[in-house]
Design a protein around this motif. Structure first.
Motif, PDB file in Angstrom:
ATOM      1  N   HIS A   1       0.834  -1.204   0.000  1.00 60.72           N
ATOM      2  CA  HIS A   1       0.000   0.000   0.000  1.00 60.72           C
ATOM      3  C   HIS A   1       0.867   1.252   0.000  1.00 60.72           C
ATOM      4  CE1 HIS A   1      -2.725   3.090   1.673  1.00 60.72           C
ATOM      5  NE2 HIS A   1      -3.683   2.402   1.080  1.00 60.72           N
ATOM      6  N   SER A   2       1.908   1.276   0.826  1.00 58.18           N
ATOM      7  CA  SER A   2       2.797   2.446   0.896  1.00 58.18           C
ATOM      8  C   SER A   2       3.555   2.646  -0.406  1.00 58.18           C
ATOM      9  CB  SER A   2       3.780   2.282   2.057  1.00 58.18           C
ATOM     10  OG  SER A   2       3.104   2.214   3.295  1.00 58.18           O
TER      11      SER A   2
ATOM     12  N   ASN B   1       2.735   1.659  -3.357  1.00 53.53           N
ATOM     13  CA  ASN B   1       1.803   2.068  -4.403  1.00 53.53           C
ATOM     14  C   ASN B   1       1.463   3.555  -4.277  1.00 53.53           C
ATOM     15  OD1 ASN B   1      -0.086   1.268  -6.622  1.00 53.53           O
ATOM     16  ND2 ASN B   1      -1.605   1.998  -5.165  1.00 53.53           N
ATOM     17  N   ALA B   2       1.327   4.035  -3.034  1.00 52.79           N
ATOM     18  CA  ALA B   2       1.010   5.452  -2.828  1.00 52.79           C
ATOM     19  C   ALA B   2       2.135   6.341  -3.338  1.00 52.79           C
ATOM     20  CB  ALA B   2       0.765   5.706  -1.344  1.00 52.79           C
ATOM     21  N   TRP B   3       3.369   5.989  -3.022  1.00 53.45           N
ATOM     22  CA  TRP B   3       4.509   6.789  -3.477  1.00 53.45           C
ATOM     23  C   TRP B   3       4.658   6.752  -4.996  1.00 53.45           C
ATOM     24  CZ3 TRP B   3       6.509  10.501  -0.849  1.00 53.45           C
ATOM     25  CH2 TRP B   3       6.564  10.448   0.532  1.00 53.45           C
TER      26      TRP B   3
ATOM     27  N   ALA C   1      -7.581   9.510  -5.299  1.00 56.54           N
ATOM     28  CA  ALA C   1      -6.427   9.180  -4.459  1.00 56.54           C
ATOM     29  C   ALA C   1      -6.171  10.272  -3.428  1.00 56.54           C
ATOM     30  CB  ALA C   1      -5.193   8.971  -5.323  1.00 56.54           C
TER      31      ALA C   1
ATOM     32  N   ALA D   1      -6.483   9.732   0.510  1.00 52.62           N
ATOM     33  CA  ALA D   1      -5.374  10.046   1.415  1.00 52.62           C
ATOM     34  C   ALA D   1      -5.847  10.940   2.562  1.00 52.62           C
ATOM     35  CB  ALA D   1      -4.249  10.717   0.643  1.00 52.62           C
TER      36      ALA D   1
END
Length: 439
Positions: free
Chosen positions: A20-21, A23-25, A138, A142
């Motif tokens: 998850h992290s 993918n976010a970056w 997104a 967030a």
């Protein structure tokens, strides 16, 4: 091997959080690079950096696909874990659909040279649409899943759990006690409804964040979707109406051009430039052919309009993935201009100069001799507007549009190969839309 074992030894939750992290970056970097690449006005300032950014965007896209592959074996267990949480399931389905759509359309745009232009056009439209939907979502996700909002929600839940129980009424006459209990319960319900807002602070902040994002993105998204769905060239009509050129007299179209034998440009041009868009006046405009020719020539606007023109119907393909179909161009076949100038034996290449005094490109003599290579002055029976490269632009239908020099004012016959503006910044000198053309 050790890293793989280490990854597998981690708990399911830790691996899920790591994916998850990451993918976010990656999504954040894809968004930044994608937005920068999409701004046509800064293409010139970016120069070769733009090519590097494009490669970085591709690598990040590949990394995103690898993350999807890494997550795939975990989907079943993750789905079971959230079976009682409808919102999380809906979010998971939506995010996976977004990532899959981005990945599929991105791969097509990456491999555009090997695929039909119609595929690229569709992929670009889908990629853009998913970006317009996915990036705001997104951002909202967030915000709504931020630690601060989660803390607000926990505090509200704790406050609700800490409410003292309702006081029990003292023993009275059974009938009177029953009536009092009913009245008390009714009154308490009214007070409770007033105290307990249907929208908690955390919910209100989520709604507010969503509204801010919609207000910020909505108008731009409306303009984009209006242009994307317009397949009749109305944007071109707007460019003509707001044309900054002053070229008098306007060219009189030939019958086939006036009748728009191609049916009219299908699709909308995206405006890209490496300089500020120049404006031209017939009072000062000139066109020249020089270099390794027997008869160099210079024409003013009125003289240029007297040169014999023809009409052709062709498609227009941009290297970024979009295409315009069935354009009716009117202009002077390049091979006729070259023949009239008398190309010398030493000449091997044809160099083109834009009136912006920055952009150049070149074709070999064989390429320049193609029947459909044209120095165009009209599009669909109208003068080519300033934003689309008018009053005169080169049209090379079988090559990507960075070869079709806008605001064309000069042609030079040269002996040594010339690398154009984008070629020296990393673009392929082989610009054929279909590689089989480069036999």
């Amino acid at each position: 091997m050790e890293s793989k074992r280490g990854w597998l030894k981690q708990s399911f939750g830790k691996r899920l959080n790591a994916i998850h992290s990451w993918n976010a970056w990656i999504l954040l970097l894809l968004t930044i690079t994608g937005i920068v690449l999409s701004i046509g006005a800064i293409r010139g300032e970016l120069g070769s950096i733009r090519v590097t950014l494009k490669q970085l965007h591709i690598y990040l896209g590949v990394a995103s696909i690898l993350l999807i592959a890494l997550y795939t074996p975990m989907i079943r267990k993750h789905w079971r874990q959230i079976r009682a949480r409808r919102n999380q399931r809906a979010n998971l389905v939506f995010v996976l659909a977004l990532l899959a759509g981005w990945a599929a359309s991105g791969v097509i745009l990456w491999q555009f040279r090997h695929l039909p232009p119609a595929w690229n056009n569709t992929a670009l439209l889908l990629h853009d649409l998913l970006t317009w939907v996915g990036v705001p979502y997104a951002v909202y996700h967030a915000i709504s899943r931020s630690r601060w909002l989660k803390r607000q929600q926990r505090l509200e839940q704790a406050a609700g759990a800490a409410k003292p129980p309702a006081a029990q009424p003292a023993e009275k006459d059974p009938v009177a006690a029953s009536e009092a209990t009913v009245e008390h319960s009714t009154a308490q319900a009214v007070i409770a409804a007033l105290k307990d807002s249907p929208i908690t602070r955390a919910s209100f902040l989520r709604i507010a964040a969503g509204l801010v994002i919609v207000i910020a993105v909505g108008p731009a998204f409306y303009r984009w979707i209006k242009g994307a769905l317009d397949n009749g060239g109305s944007a071109t009509a707007d460019y003509i109406a707001g044309d900054g050129n002053s070229m008098l007299p306007p060219p009189a179209p030939l019958p086939d051009s006036a009748a728009v034998v191609g049916g009219g440009a299908q699709g909308n041009f995206r405006i890209y430039t490496v300089t500020e868009i120049p404006a031209f006046s017939s009072d000062t405009w000139q066109f020249a052919i020089s270099g390794l020719v027997d008869k160099p020539g210079v024409w003013n606007w009125e003289e240029f309009l007297k040169l014999r023109r023809t009409v052709q119907v062709s498609n227009f393909h941009c290297v970024t993935g979009w295409s315009i179909y069935n354009c009716t161009w009117e202009g002077i076949p390049l091979k006729e201009l070259l023949a009239a100038a008398g190309v010398q034996k030493k000449a091997k290449y044809v160099k083109f100069y834009s009136g912006d005094k920055v952009y150049t490109d070149a074709l070999s003599l064989d390429q320049a001799g193609g029947d459909d290579v044209m120095v165009a002055v009209l599009l669909d029976g109208k003068p080519i507007p300033q934003k689309l490269g008018g009053p005169v632009r080169l049209i090379v239908p079988q090559m990507y549009a960075y070869k079709s020099v806008k605001w064309l004012q000069g042609i030079e016959l040269i002996e040594k190969e010339h690398m154009g503006y984008w070629e020296v910044r990393g673009y392929d000198n082989d610009a054929w839309v279909n590689r089989s053309n480069n036999a």
